[in-house]
Design an enzyme around this catalytic site. Structure first.
Site, short mmCIF file in Angstrom:
data_model
loop_
_atom_site.label_atom_id
_atom_site.label_comp_id
_atom_site.label_asym_id
_atom_site.label_seq_id
_atom_site.Cartn_x
_atom_site.Cartn_y
_atom_site.Cartn_z
CE LYS A 51 -3.96 -2.15 2.32
NZ LYS A 51 -4.77 -2.21 3.56
CB ALA A 68 -2.39 -0.23 8.87
CG ASP A 69 -3.94 -5.55 4.97
OD1 ASP A 69 -4.65 -4.98 4.12
OD2 ASP A 69 -4.11 -6.73 5.32
CB THR A 70 -6.18 -5.64 10.35
OG1 THR A 70 -5.65 -4.42 10.89
CG2 THR A 70 -6.51 -6.59 11.50
N GLY A 105 -0.19 -5.29 10.08
CA GLY A 105 1.06 -4.81 9.53
C GLY A 105 0.95 -3.32 9.33
#
EC number: 3.6.1.9
Length: 191
Positions: A51, A68-70, A105
């Site tokens: 991203k 961010a990525d969950t 992340g």
């Protein structure tokens, strides 16, 4: 530094605001596919960095980008956002009565080229749920934008989470304690 949040998540916005940070929202569509050889935290970190890479050319030197990525992992399987009601029912049916891991992340990238990528892990323990409870949650909370088909801050989180090992805020979508510490190292906290 001017903070840029590259996320459409109302939860991430809420958390950054509650940290007392001022930021601007910038949104670009980014492919969220990941290589199959990556596992658990690696997936979350890869997606956060991917991203950030989409924004590199548009960052000014005095800007700091937060992406961010969950993800939700049941053992080694990544449970993404549900594609429809049946998918949400199936995911929640698999999660109920068990423990699973949530990884977020985060990538912090400055306009002058510095980049920090990290992740945080929280183990979530769900009590057993009835199919009526699962259906009620899907009907009232529409969890189609949430990894694993649930939000810890929603009805299901309040009714089903027995306990957490790790950060609650990580499960919401941003490990605020880690983000703050890394922003301080980069000289980007506003006090």
């Amino acid at each position: 530094m001017k903070l840029i949040l590259a996320s459409n998540s109302p939860r991430r916005r809420q958390l950054l605001t509650e940290l007392g940070l001022t930021y601007e929202i910038r949104l670009l569509a980014v492919d969220e596919e990941f290589p199959p050889h990556l596992h658990r935290a690696e997936v979350a970190e890869f997606l956060a960095a991917r991203k950030a890479a989409a924004y590199v050319d548009g960052l000014a030197e005095d800007e700091l980008l937060i992406t961010a990525d969950t993800i939700v992992c049941l053992e080694n399987e990544v449970l993404n956002k549900p594609v429809d009601r049946a998918d949400a029912q199936a995911m929640l049916g698999r999660l109920q009565g068990r423990a699973h891991d949530v990884f977020t992340g985060v990538c912090l990238r400055t306009g002058d080229g510095r980049q920090v990528v990290f992740s945080d892990q929280t183990t979530v323990h769900f009590r057993a749920l009835t199919s009526a409870e699962i259906d009620h949650y899907i009907d009232t909370c529409q969890p189609y934008d949430k990894a694993g088909s649930y939000g810890a801050q929603d009805w299901l989180g309040m009714a089903a989470i027995d306990r957490l090992e790790g950060s609650y805020f990580n499960v919401m979508g941003l490990p605020t304690h880690r983000v703050w510490a890394e922003l301080e190292k980069l000289g980007a906290t506003q006090r």
